[in-house]
Design a protein around this motif. Structure first.
Motif, PDB file in Angstrom:
ATOM      1  N   VAL A 179      64.785  11.468  -7.261  1.00 44.03           N
ATOM      2  CA  VAL A 179      64.613  10.872  -5.932  1.00 44.03           C
ATOM      3  C   VAL A 179      64.145  11.943  -4.960  1.00 44.03           C
ATOM      4  O   VAL A 179      64.807  12.960  -4.786  1.00 44.03           O
ATOM      5  CB  VAL A 179      65.926  10.239  -5.443  1.00 44.03           C
ATOM      6  CG1 VAL A 179      65.827   9.833  -3.988  1.00 44.03           C
ATOM      7  CG2 VAL A 179      66.259   9.033  -6.307  1.00 44.03           C
ATOM      8  N   GLY A 180      62.975  11.706  -4.375  1.00 38.51           N
ATOM      9  CA  GLY A 180      62.444  12.713  -3.459  1.00 38.51           C
ATOM     10  C   GLY A 180      62.214  12.161  -2.078  1.00 38.51           C
ATOM     11  O   GLY A 180      62.736  11.115  -1.707  1.00 38.51           O
ATOM     12  N   GLY A 181      61.399  12.891  -1.329  1.00 38.56           N
ATOM     13  CA  GLY A 181      61.096  12.478   0.033  1.00 38.56           C
ATOM     14  C   GLY A 181      62.122  13.027   0.991  1.00 38.56           C
ATOM     15  O   GLY A 181      63.163  13.577   0.587  1.00 38.56           O
ATOM     16  N   HIS A 182      61.818  12.810   2.248  1.00 39.38           N
ATOM     17  CA  HIS A 182      62.665  13.418   3.250  1.00 39.38           C
ATOM     18  C   HIS A 182      63.818  12.511   3.683  1.00 39.38           C
ATOM     19  O   HIS A 182      64.579  12.836   4.588  1.00 39.38           O
ATOM     20  CB  HIS A 182      61.812  13.810   4.458  1.00 39.38           C
ATOM     21  CG  HIS A 182      62.643  14.449   5.507  1.00 39.38           C
ATOM     22  ND1 HIS A 182      63.422  15.537   5.229  1.00 39.38           N
ATOM     23  CD2 HIS A 182      62.887  14.108   6.785  1.00 39.38           C
ATOM     24  CE1 HIS A 182      64.091  15.857   6.326  1.00 39.38           C
ATOM     25  NE2 HIS A 182      63.784  14.998   7.272  1.00 39.38           N
ATOM     26  N   CYS A 183      63.946  11.347   3.032  1.00 36.38           N
ATOM     27  CA  CYS A 183      64.924  10.373   3.540  1.00 36.38           C
ATOM     28  C   CYS A 183      66.065  10.186   2.565  1.00 36.38           C
ATOM     29  O   CYS A 183      67.185  10.627   2.798  1.00 36.38           O
ATOM     30  CB  CYS A 183      64.224   9.046   3.788  1.00 36.38           C
ATOM     31  SG  CYS A 183      62.696   9.242   4.701  1.00 36.38           S
TER      32      CYS A 183
ATOM     33  N   TYR B 160      56.127  12.715  -3.793  1.00 34.84           N
ATOM     34  CA  TYR B 160      57.483  12.252  -4.082  1.00 34.84           C
ATOM     35  C   TYR B 160      57.515  10.788  -4.504  1.00 34.84           C
ATOM     36  O   TYR B 160      58.496  10.322  -5.084  1.00 34.84           O
ATOM     37  CB  TYR B 160      58.411  12.529  -2.904  1.00 34.84           C
ATOM     38  CG  TYR B 160      58.474  11.471  -1.842  1.00 34.84           C
ATOM     39  CD1 TYR B 160      59.406  10.446  -1.897  1.00 34.84           C
ATOM     40  CD2 TYR B 160      57.601  11.492  -0.757  1.00 34.84           C
ATOM     41  CE1 TYR B 160      59.474   9.468  -0.921  1.00 34.84           C
ATOM     42  CE2 TYR B 160      57.662  10.526   0.218  1.00 34.84           C
ATOM     43  CZ  TYR B 160      58.596   9.513   0.132  1.00 34.84           C
ATOM     44  OH  TYR B 160      58.646   8.550   1.096  1.00 34.84           O
ATOM     45  N   LYS B 161      56.393  10.065  -4.221  1.00 33.39           N
ATOM     46  CA  LYS B 161      56.310   8.675  -4.682  1.00 33.39           C
ATOM     47  C   LYS B 161      54.846   8.230  -4.644  1.00 33.39           C
ATOM     48  O   LYS B 161      53.987   8.960  -4.135  1.00 33.39           O
ATOM     49  CB  LYS B 161      57.204   7.774  -3.850  1.00 33.39           C
ATOM     50  CG  LYS B 161      56.746   7.548  -2.430  1.00 33.39           C
ATOM     51  CD  LYS B 161      57.644   6.486  -1.825  1.00 33.39           C
ATOM     52  CE  LYS B 161      57.008   5.849  -0.629  1.00 33.39           C
ATOM     53  NZ  LYS B 161      57.771   4.712  -0.162  1.00 33.39           N
ATOM     54  N   PRO B 162      54.552   7.027  -5.138  1.00 34.12           N
ATOM     55  CA  PRO B 162      53.151   6.623  -5.249  1.00 34.12           C
ATOM     56  C   PRO B 162      52.391   6.537  -3.935  1.00 34.12           C
ATOM     57  O   PRO B 162      52.923   6.092  -2.914  1.00 34.12           O
ATOM     58  CB  PRO B 162      53.241   5.215  -5.879  1.00 34.12           C
ATOM     59  CG  PRO B 162      54.564   5.172  -6.543  1.00 34.12           C
ATOM     60  CD  PRO B 162      55.465   6.043  -5.749  1.00 34.12           C
ATOM     61  N   ASP B 163      51.132   6.964  -4.005  1.00 31.71           N
ATOM     62  CA  ASP B 163      50.151   6.769  -2.940  1.00 31.71           C
ATOM     63  C   ASP B 163      50.552   7.319  -1.579  1.00 31.71           C
ATOM     64  O   ASP B 163      50.260   6.728  -0.533  1.00 31.71           O
ATOM     65  CB  ASP B 163      49.753   5.276  -2.864  1.00 31.71           C
ATOM     66  CG  ASP B 163      49.130   4.833  -4.190  1.00 31.71           C
ATOM     67  OD1 ASP B 163      48.312   5.599  -4.736  1.00 31.71           O
ATOM     68  OD2 ASP B 163      49.500   3.765  -4.697  1.00 31.71           O
TER      69      ASP B 163
END
Ligand code: SAJ
Length: 430
Positions: A255-259, A315-318
């Motif tokens: 699980v990535g991203g800043h959230c 971190y996720k698609p597109d």
């Protein structure tokens, strides 16, 4: 209240789309950012981040003189703080940017203004951190100015649509502040606007992302169990999801991203004694990149000197966002295994990693590869055609960690497709 001029502090993934959406609705907006590169780029009409539709919105707002860019806040009717809240060592919320933004507003805060904090923040931040800073202006919150917390809940990649269509929660430090917030966002929000107190809305935001994190963690754990018991987790999830009250999410490389990978820690930090489940889910998801690499080693043996290409680093698609990306972590772990690594991220072709080759096209990425590892389900990867790919690479093994390839199509073309939680009939060898 009348809002003729709004000052948005922080021009990142949330602040910039929000500023432009207000401008699009005829409001004069001053966008503020501390980063000179961001200011220079935006002043020349060039957006520094990728979000579908944003570039033309910025160009239009600047052309119509509705959006101007500044280093510091200026007097306005309302202020929106949309700066990042990363975490620092020990997974603690780093409130430095929120504090700096609130301090920068103090000299220009006037009677009758509305201040909104949008940055994801630990419970009580609006009351205990932002409010006392703003009152250094000698104005009293709830008396001289309104103050509310209203989290963004938009999905990267669909921000411009979701900003308008999603329900919006506005938590005031008092009722009047919440109502003022409703008037502000009511200018463009078509979803329901729900009013509450500031701490409830802070919790709502953290609860939403924590809920998703815990649900992804259980999907990841199910994939591990499926591997252990010789089951195809994708088949099992599909069957389980036929149950009317079950909706299992997808296992993946992490699980990535800043959230979602950050926010649950704010609860753990604030109340470690009562957040054991949230903590465990975070650990499961944080361990997933390591798990992916171990699975690869288990199935194809020693990775040293093998030519491995990873497809996708976002971190996720597109999206072009690499923050907390599990794909980047997996690439780094592969480098430590001494393989010959090639990386390819179509949304960030300039991105480099020490000791890895950066490819700038799909062809360049796969021409020398023995193994392909699909780490992000970008649209262009989903469309890969085994008939075309086989003429461009000698690789016959693909580890599809995001399950976007139609396995049977590829197998018919002589590929061995490996997936998470799919040990039903797999024996891999190079
Ligand atoms: N992921 C999985 N399996 C899944 C779904 C997602 O492994 O079934 C992974 C993704 O690959 C990615 C991570 O989880 O690495 C997060 O992706 P996401 O699409 O679930 O969410 P974000 O981080 O892009 O956006 C979330 C959203 N929150 C919720 O859906 C509850 C968005 O609405 C929020 O506005 C955003 O966080 C935010 O800014 O907080």
């Amino acid at each position: 209240m009348t809002f003729n001029h709004i000052c948005v502090v922080g021009l990142g993934y949330i602040g910039l789309p929000t500023a432009c959406t207000f401008a699009q609705h005829g409001v004069k907006v001053t966008g503020v950012d501390k980063n000179p590169e961001v200011i220079k780029s935006l002043r020349s009409g060039k957006v520094h981040i990728f979000e579908p539709g944003l570039q033309s919105l910025v160009e239009d707002a600047i052309k119509r003189n509705l959006l101007s860019i500044n280093e510091t806040p200026v007097e306005a009717d309302a202020f929106i703080i949309a700066v990042p809240t990363p975490f620092k060592d020990g997974k603690k919320a780093d409130m430095r940017y929120v504090i700096a933004a609130a301090e920068a507003i103090v000299p220009v805060l006037r009677k009758g203004n509305l201040v909104i904090l949008e940055s994801t923040s630990p419970p009580l931040s609006t009351k205990n951190i932002v409010l006392p800073i703003l009152e250094k202006s000698n104005l009293k919150a709830g008396v001289d100015f309104h103050l509310a917390y209203s989290p963004e809940r938009v999905l990267p990649g669909q921000i411009l649509r979701e900003l308008i269509e999603n329900a919006r929660v506005i938590g005031g430090i008092d009722e009047e502040s919440a109502k003022a917030g409703k008037e502000l966002y009511g200018m463009f929000v078509k979803g329901e606007i729900i009013l509450t107190d500031s701490t409830t809305s802070e919790m709502v935001k953290l609860m939403e992302n924590t809920y998703r994190d815990v649900n992804i963690a259980i999907a990841n754990e199910f994939s591990r169990l499926a591997d252990r018991f010789g089951v195809d987790v994708w088949e099992a999830i599909e069957i389980a999801n036929l149950h009317p009250r079950v909706k299992i999410l997808n296992p993946g490389p992490g699980v990535g991203g800043h959230c979602i990978s950050v926010d649950p820690w704010f609860f753990v930090e604030a109340a470690p004694d009562i957040t054991k489940l949230i903590y465990s889910a975070r650990r499961v998801n944080d361990d997933q990149p390591e798990f992916v690499v171990e699975l690869l080693k288990k199935n194809i043996g020693n990775l040293a000197d093998k030519n491995i290409t990873v497809l996708g680093l976002a971190y996720k698609p597109d999206v072009d966002d690499l923050r907390e990306s599990p794909a980047v972590e997996i690439a780094q772990k592969l480098i430590q295994e001494n393989c010959n690594l090639t990386i390819y991220e179509p949304y960030r072709p300039e991105f480099t990693l020490e000791s890895a080759k950066t490819a700038n096209s799909m062809e360049d990425a796969i021409c020398e590869a023995d193994v392909l590892i699909l780490l992000v389900g970008h649209g262009q990867f989903k469309k890969l055609d085994p008939n075309i790919i086989k003429s461009k690479t000698k690789a016959k093994i693909i580890f599809d960690t995001v399950n976007v390839l139609t396995k049977s199509d590829w197998e018919e073309n002589g590929y061995i497709i490996y997936r998470l939680g799919d040990q039903k009939e797999k024996v891999l060898s190079l």
